[in-house]
Design a protein around this motif. Structure first.
Motif, PDB file in Angstrom:
ATOM      1  N   THR A 169      63.499  32.966  30.261  1.00 39.51           N
ATOM      2  CA  THR A 169      64.313  31.804  30.611  1.00 39.51           C
ATOM      3  C   THR A 169      65.631  31.839  29.854  1.00 39.51           C
ATOM      4  OG1 THR A 169      62.341  30.452  31.050  1.00 39.51           O
ATOM      5  CG2 THR A 169      64.409  29.278  30.677  1.00 39.51           C
ATOM      6  N   ASP A 170      65.558  32.150  28.579  1.00 40.63           N
ATOM      7  CA  ASP A 170      66.757  32.228  27.756  1.00 40.63           C
ATOM      8  C   ASP A 170      67.697  33.331  28.236  1.00 40.63           C
ATOM      9  OD1 ASP A 170      68.102  31.340  25.138  1.00 40.63           O
ATOM     10  OD2 ASP A 170      67.967  33.506  24.857  1.00 40.63           O
ATOM     11  N   ALA A 171      67.111  34.456  28.699  1.00 37.27           N
ATOM     12  CA  ALA A 171      67.917  35.598  29.155  1.00 37.27           C
ATOM     13  C   ALA A 171      68.279  35.509  30.628  1.00 37.27           C
ATOM     14  CB  ALA A 171      67.149  36.889  28.889  1.00 37.27           C
ATOM     15  N   ASN A 172      67.794  34.463  31.304  1.00 37.69           N
ATOM     16  CA  ASN A 172      68.076  34.255  32.730  1.00 37.69           C
ATOM     17  C   ASN A 172      67.585  35.432  33.584  1.00 37.69           C
ATOM     18  OD1 ASN A 172      69.040  32.735  34.909  1.00 37.69           O
ATOM     19  ND2 ASN A 172      71.028  33.763  34.875  1.00 37.69           N
ATOM     20  N   ILE A 173      66.346  35.825  33.351  1.00 37.75           N
ATOM     21  CA  ILE A 173      65.723  36.912  34.107  1.00 37.75           C
ATOM     22  C   ILE A 173      64.489  36.373  34.822  1.00 37.75           C
ATOM     23  CG2 ILE A 173      64.475  39.111  33.909  1.00 37.75           C
ATOM     24  CD1 ILE A 173      66.288  39.812  31.593  1.00 37.75           C
ATOM     25  N   ALA A 174      64.330  36.724  36.085  1.00 38.11           N
ATOM     26  CA  ALA A 174      63.154  36.301  36.844  1.00 38.11           C
ATOM     27  C   ALA A 174      61.890  36.897  36.232  1.00 38.11           C
ATOM     28  CB  ALA A 174      63.286  36.741  38.298  1.00 38.11           C
ATOM     29  N   PHE A 175      60.819  36.111  36.219  1.00 32.35           N
ATOM     30  CA  PHE A 175      59.585  36.580  35.586  1.00 32.35           C
ATOM     31  C   PHE A 175      58.357  35.995  36.262  1.00 32.35           C
ATOM     32  CE2 PHE A 175      60.793  32.650  33.511  1.00 32.35           C
ATOM     33  CZ  PHE A 175      59.601  31.979  33.298  1.00 32.35           C
ATOM     34  N   LEU A 176      57.262  36.719  36.139  1.00 28.27           N
ATOM     35  CA  LEU A 176      55.959  36.289  36.635  1.00 28.27           C
ATOM     36  C   LEU A 176      54.923  36.544  35.553  1.00 28.27           C
ATOM     37  CD1 LEU A 176      55.929  38.271  40.019  1.00 28.27           C
ATOM     38  CD2 LEU A 176      57.139  36.164  39.545  1.00 28.27           C
ATOM     39  N   GLN A 177      53.990  35.639  35.416  1.00 27.71           N
ATOM     40  CA  GLN A 177      52.848  35.863  34.526  1.00 27.71           C
ATOM     41  C   GLN A 177      51.580  35.782  35.364  1.00 27.71           C
ATOM     42  OE1 GLN A 177      50.437  34.040  30.644  1.00 27.71           O
ATOM     43  NE2 GLN A 177      52.359  33.079  31.269  1.00 27.71           N
ATOM     44  N   ILE A 178      50.895  36.908  35.477  1.00 33.29           N
ATOM     45  CA  ILE A 178      49.688  36.976  36.284  1.00 33.29           C
ATOM     46  C   ILE A 178      48.525  37.380  35.389  1.00 33.29           C
ATOM     47  CG2 ILE A 178      48.571  38.080  38.260  1.00 33.29           C
ATOM     48  CD1 ILE A 178      51.330  38.516  39.439  1.00 33.29           C
ATOM     49  N   ARG A 179      47.469  36.603  35.406  1.00 33.72           N
ATOM     50  CA  ARG A 179      46.343  36.857  34.499  1.00 33.72           C
ATOM     51  C   ARG A 179      45.003  36.802  35.222  1.00 33.72           C
ATOM     52  NH1 ARG A 179      47.535  37.559  29.123  1.00 33.72           N
ATOM     53  NH2 ARG A 179      49.699  37.044  28.630  1.00 33.72           N
ATOM     54  N   ALA A 180      44.070  37.563  34.671  1.00 33.52           N
ATOM     55  CA  ALA A 180      42.701  37.573  35.177  1.00 33.52           C
ATOM     56  C   ALA A 180      41.786  36.993  34.105  1.00 33.52           C
ATOM     57  CB  ALA A 180      42.271  38.994  35.523  1.00 33.52           C
ATOM     58  N   ILE A 181      40.845  36.197  34.523  1.00 34.28           N
ATOM     59  CA  ILE A 181      39.946  35.533  33.576  1.00 34.28           C
ATOM     60  C   ILE A 181      38.860  36.497  33.103  1.00 34.28           C
ATOM     61  CG2 ILE A 181      38.444  33.561  33.184  1.00 34.28           C
ATOM     62  CD1 ILE A 181      41.439  32.942  33.839  1.00 34.28           C
ATOM     63  N   SER A 182      38.836  36.717  31.799  1.00 33.19           N
ATOM     64  CA  SER A 182      37.857  37.635  31.219  1.00 33.19           C
ATOM     65  C   SER A 182      36.757  36.915  30.447  1.00 33.19           C
ATOM     66  CB  SER A 182      38.553  38.605  30.255  1.00 33.19           C
ATOM     67  OG  SER A 182      39.198  37.887  29.205  1.00 33.19           O
ATOM     68  N   ASN A 183      37.014  35.657  30.084  1.00 29.45           N
ATOM     69  CA  ASN A 183      36.043  34.925  29.255  1.00 29.45           C
ATOM     70  C   ASN A 183      36.345  33.435  29.318  1.00 29.45           C
ATOM     71  OD1 ASN A 183      38.440  35.882  27.459  1.00 29.45           O
ATOM     72  ND2 ASN A 183      37.599  34.114  26.372  1.00 29.45           N
ATOM     73  N   TYR A 184      35.422  32.649  28.798  1.00 32.15           N
ATOM     74  CA  TYR A 184      35.640  31.215  28.683  1.00 32.15           C
ATOM     75  C   TYR A 184      36.060  30.883  27.258  1.00 32.15           C
ATOM     76  CZ  TYR A 184      33.426  30.942  33.233  1.00 32.15           C
ATOM     77  OH  TYR A 184      33.138  31.120  34.561  1.00 32.15           O
ATOM     78  N   VAL A 185      37.018  29.996  27.100  1.00 34.82           N
ATOM     79  CA  VAL A 185      37.511  29.628  25.779  1.00 34.82           C
ATOM     80  C   VAL A 185      36.378  29.055  24.941  1.00 34.82           C
ATOM     81  CG1 VAL A 185      39.114  28.135  24.516  1.00 34.82           C
ATOM     82  CG2 VAL A 185      39.828  29.198  26.665  1.00 34.82           C
ATOM     83  N   GLY A 186      36.212  29.585  23.739  1.00 35.48           N
ATOM     84  CA  GLY A 186      35.148  29.131  22.842  1.00 35.48           C
ATOM     85  C   GLY A 186      33.922  30.008  22.852  1.00 35.48           C
ATOM     86  N   GLU A 187      33.775  30.842  23.885  1.00 35.56           N
ATOM     87  CA  GLU A 187      32.621  31.744  23.985  1.00 35.56           C
ATOM     88  C   GLU A 187      32.921  33.024  23.203  1.00 35.56           C
ATOM     89  OE1 GLU A 187      29.544  33.272  24.000  1.00 35.56           O
ATOM     90  OE2 GLU A 187      29.296  31.753  25.588  1.00 35.56           O
ATOM     91  N   ARG A 188      32.199  33.258  22.113  1.00 39.34           N
ATOM     92  CA  ARG A 188      32.469  34.415  21.267  1.00 39.34           C
ATOM     93  C   ARG A 188      31.463  35.547  21.462  1.00 39.34           C
ATOM     94  NH1 ARG A 188      36.573  35.506  21.000  1.00 39.34           N
ATOM     95  NH2 ARG A 188      36.370  36.817  19.160  1.00 39.34           N
ATOM     96  N   ASN A 189      30.476  35.331  22.317  1.00 41.09           N
ATOM     97  CA  ASN A 189      29.523  36.388  22.626  1.00 41.09           C
ATOM     98  C   ASN A 189      30.146  37.302  23.674  1.00 41.09           C
ATOM     99  OD1 ASN A 189      27.431  38.079  23.303  1.00 41.09           O
ATOM    100  ND2 ASN A 189      26.011  36.443  23.900  1.00 41.09           N
ATOM    101  N   LYS A 190      30.671  38.450  23.239  1.00 39.40           N
ATOM    102  CA  LYS A 190      31.404  39.317  24.151  1.00 39.40           C
ATOM    103  C   LYS A 190      30.524  39.975  25.210  1.00 39.40           C
ATOM    104  CE  LYS A 190      35.528  40.159  21.453  1.00 39.40           C
ATOM    105  NZ  LYS A 190      36.521  41.155  20.987  1.00 39.40           N
ATOM    106  N   ALA A 191      29.230  39.865  25.036  1.00 41.85           N
ATOM    107  CA  ALA A 191      28.326  40.360  26.073  1.00 41.85           C
ATOM    108  C   ALA A 191      28.478  39.517  27.342  1.00 41.85           C
ATOM    109  CB  ALA A 191      26.879  40.315  25.580  1.00 41.85           C
ATOM    110  N   LYS A 192      29.012  38.304  27.188  1.00 38.08           N
ATOM    111  CA  LYS A 192      29.203  37.413  28.322  1.00 38.08           C
ATOM    112  C   LYS A 192      30.629  37.514  28.894  1.00 38.08           C
ATOM    113  CE  LYS A 192      25.747  34.027  26.813  1.00 38.08           C
ATOM    114  NZ  LYS A 192      25.486  32.590  26.493  1.00 38.08           N
ATOM    115  N   TRP A 193      31.474  38.283  28.246  1.00 39.83           N
ATOM    116  CA  TRP A 193      32.836  38.474  28.741  1.00 39.83           C
ATOM    117  C   TRP A 193      32.837  39.520  29.860  1.00 39.83           C
ATOM    118  CZ3 TRP A 193      37.261  38.322  24.617  1.00 39.83           C
ATOM    119  CH2 TRP A 193      37.096  37.208  23.789  1.00 39.83           C
TER     120      TRP A 193
END
Length: 214
Positions: A169-193
């Motif tokens: 935004t500061d540099a006036n450049i078009a941008f996209l943020q695309i993310r995939a859900i890998s885990n639920y916030v607060g879940e620390r058991n990575k076997a469930k990620w």
């Protein structure tokens, strides 16, 4: 159009890199490193050097809402904010705006948020549009999770998204943020990620998106 694809780690964009290797398209790839600081500095350097027309940030994320953003889901981030820049006093979280250390609409912020004005133009795959929060440490404290949801109403959490929104935004450049859900916030058991599955879905999505961007 010169397109820059960035991610905290190379693994998050490697399939797209391989898929576009022999395609006659001006697409560059850059590994920024993990976290707000590393991403901000890396972005400033690469923008200065390459002067891209569009930056796509790929990455995995934690979800606050299993119904809206289940594991493996791909989302397009509209608004960002920083979720741990401030102070916790007497069990209550106050950010820099609450503390009057910054005006809530001092650019590039708009009412405490870092919005992406390019959502309509570039959400060519009609991905779900969500609010996000960026943190320096993965949120595990149940009370803080509740406070983040109450204050910012985020659907996802990452460690780099706000840097993209702020710098571009500061540099006036078009941008996209695309993310995939890998885990639920607060879940620390990575076997469930589901990191592997999330990255696979993410890369398939970005490959399709690149085919549509003119």
């Amino acid at each position: 159009m010169k397109i820059l694809i960035i991610a905290a780690t190379k693994a998050e964009y490697l399939p797209v890199l391989e898929a576009t290797k022999n395609v006659n398209r001006n697409v560059l790839f850059f590994e920024t490193g993990v976290g707000i600081l590393a991403t901000a500095v890396a972005l400033m350097k690469i923008i200065s050097k390459e002067k891209p027309d569009l930056i796509i940030q790929m990455g995995i994320a934690g979800s606050f809402n299993s119904a809206t953003a289940p594991l493996g889901k791909i989302v397009f981030v509209k608004n960002e904010t920083i979720g741990d820049l401030g102070v916790t006093e007497k069990g209550q979280w106050s950010d820099i705006f609450d503390l009057n250390l910054m005006k809530k609409s001092k650019p590039p912020f708009v009412n405490k948020l870092l919005p992406n004005p390019f959502v309509k133009q570039y959400n060519l795959l009609k991905l779900p549009v969500v609010h996000a929060v960026t943190v320096n440490q993965i949120t595990t404290n149940k009370k803080h999770i509740e406070q983040l949801i109450l204050k910012y109403n985020p659907v996802i959490e990452s460690m780099e998204g706000a840097s993209l929104h702020y710098v571009c935004t500061d540099a006036n450049i078009a941008f996209l943020q695309i993310r995939a859900i890998s885990n639920y916030v607060g879940e620390r058991n990575k076997a469930k990620w589901q990191i592997k599955e999330a990255i696979e879905n993410l890369n398939k999505c970005v490959i399709l998106l690149l085919e549509k961007i003119k």
